[in-house]
Motif scaffolding. Structure first.
Motif, PDB file in Angstrom:
ATOM      1  N   SER A 119      -1.085   5.755   2.369  1.00  0.00           N
ATOM      2  CA  SER A 119      -2.295   6.295   1.740  1.00  0.00           C
ATOM      3  C   SER A 119      -3.407   5.249   1.775  1.00  0.00           C
ATOM      4  O   SER A 119      -4.579   5.585   1.994  1.00  0.00           O
ATOM      5  N   LYS A 152       1.651  14.833  -5.435  1.00  0.00           N
ATOM      6  CA  LYS A 152       1.246  14.097  -6.628  1.00  0.00           C
ATOM      7  C   LYS A 152       0.419  14.976  -7.549  1.00  0.00           C
ATOM      8  O   LYS A 152      -0.375  15.780  -7.104  1.00  0.00           O
ATOM      9  N   GLU A 182       0.368  12.957   2.019  1.00  0.00           N
ATOM     10  CA  GLU A 182       1.736  13.387   1.718  1.00  0.00           C
ATOM     11  C   GLU A 182       2.054  14.790   2.222  1.00  0.00           C
ATOM     12  O   GLU A 182       2.988  15.428   1.722  1.00  0.00           O
TER      13      GLU A 182
HETATM   14 MG    MG Z   1       0.991   7.706  -0.221  1.00  0.00          MG
END
Ligand code: MG
Ligand code: ATP
Length: 206
Positions: A51, A75, A138
């Motif tokens: 990320s 997330k 993700e």
């Molecule tokens: Mg990540």
């Protein structure tokens, strides 16, 4: 042992020759790379930095005033440093589309429904040429857990606007995604402070 002036001159000449050969190879490669188009970049592997890499590229793109869409799958937390910083910028559209990790929810059907809802947001961005860069953070897990139909995802990526760049992050990128991508980086996990008992640090890990 100190070199004689003759040895030094020979070393310098050898170095100059090696650099000239290297320059010729690099110049030829630059001359060959003439195409301009949107890239699909996949950053995968078990190491830290996937990320982070996407956010670094965002900073670059923002330097040119590009418009960016971010979808964070899985997330659910919205109190990260990246969201506080990038999410407040007028050129960035930021969506947190997760419901927590799958081992938190323990409910596959709920995860699939969340994934499909999140994917609608991503699909809208992938169909909109006003986005210069789309970050799908993700996304890999939604494919490897088969929460999303792989063909629809790959089709949407393949058919996006010609100049649009996309970065997909997450562990375990599927072979089909790697096949479709232009640039793939696999970050290795050599060491991570977490295993030495250091908790996630603000500004570094979140
Ligand atoms: Mg990540
Ligand atoms: P980052 O967001 O720091 O670039 P990442 O995107 O590569 O990490 P994720 O799987 O998304 O990796 O993990 C996010 C969180 O987990 C971060 O807090 C990160 O420091 C931590 N993490 C990443 N890789 C590892 C690892 N190999 N071992 C332990 N923790 C990790």
């Amino acid at each position: 042992m100190t070199s004689t002036p003759e040895q030094l001159a020979e070393q310098n000449a050898r170095h100059a020759l090696r650099m000239a050969r290297k320059k010729a190879v690099i110049d030829a490669a630059i001359a060959r790379a003439t195409e301009e188009r949107g890239l699909l970049i996949v950053v995968t592997g078990n190491g830290k930095g996937k990320s982070t890499s996407a956010f670094g590229t965002m900073a670059r793109a923002l330097g040119y005033g590009m418009k960016i869409g971010v979808c964070q799958f899985l997330k659910s937390r919205t109190d990260t440093g990246e969201e506080a910083f990038f999410g407040a910028l007028p050129k960035v559209e930021w969506h947190v589309l997760g419901d927590g990790f799958t081992w938190d929810t323990q409910n596959r059907e709920q995860d699939i429904a969340t994934a499909e809802r999140g994917w609608q947001v991503a699909a809208r961005m992938l169909a909109d040429p006003s986005f210069d860069l789309v970050v799908l953070d993700e996304l890999t897990y939604l494919l490897s857990y088969q929460y999303l139909d792989a063909d629809s995802v790959l089709d949407a990526l393949a058919q996006r606007p010609e100049m649009q760049h996309v970065i997909v992050t997450g562990r375990g990128a599927t072979d089909a995604l790697i096949e479709l991508a232009d640039t793939v980086s696999v970050i290795a996990d050599e060491k991570h402070a977490y295993r030495a008992g250091v908790k996630a640090q603000r500004g570094i890990d979140l």
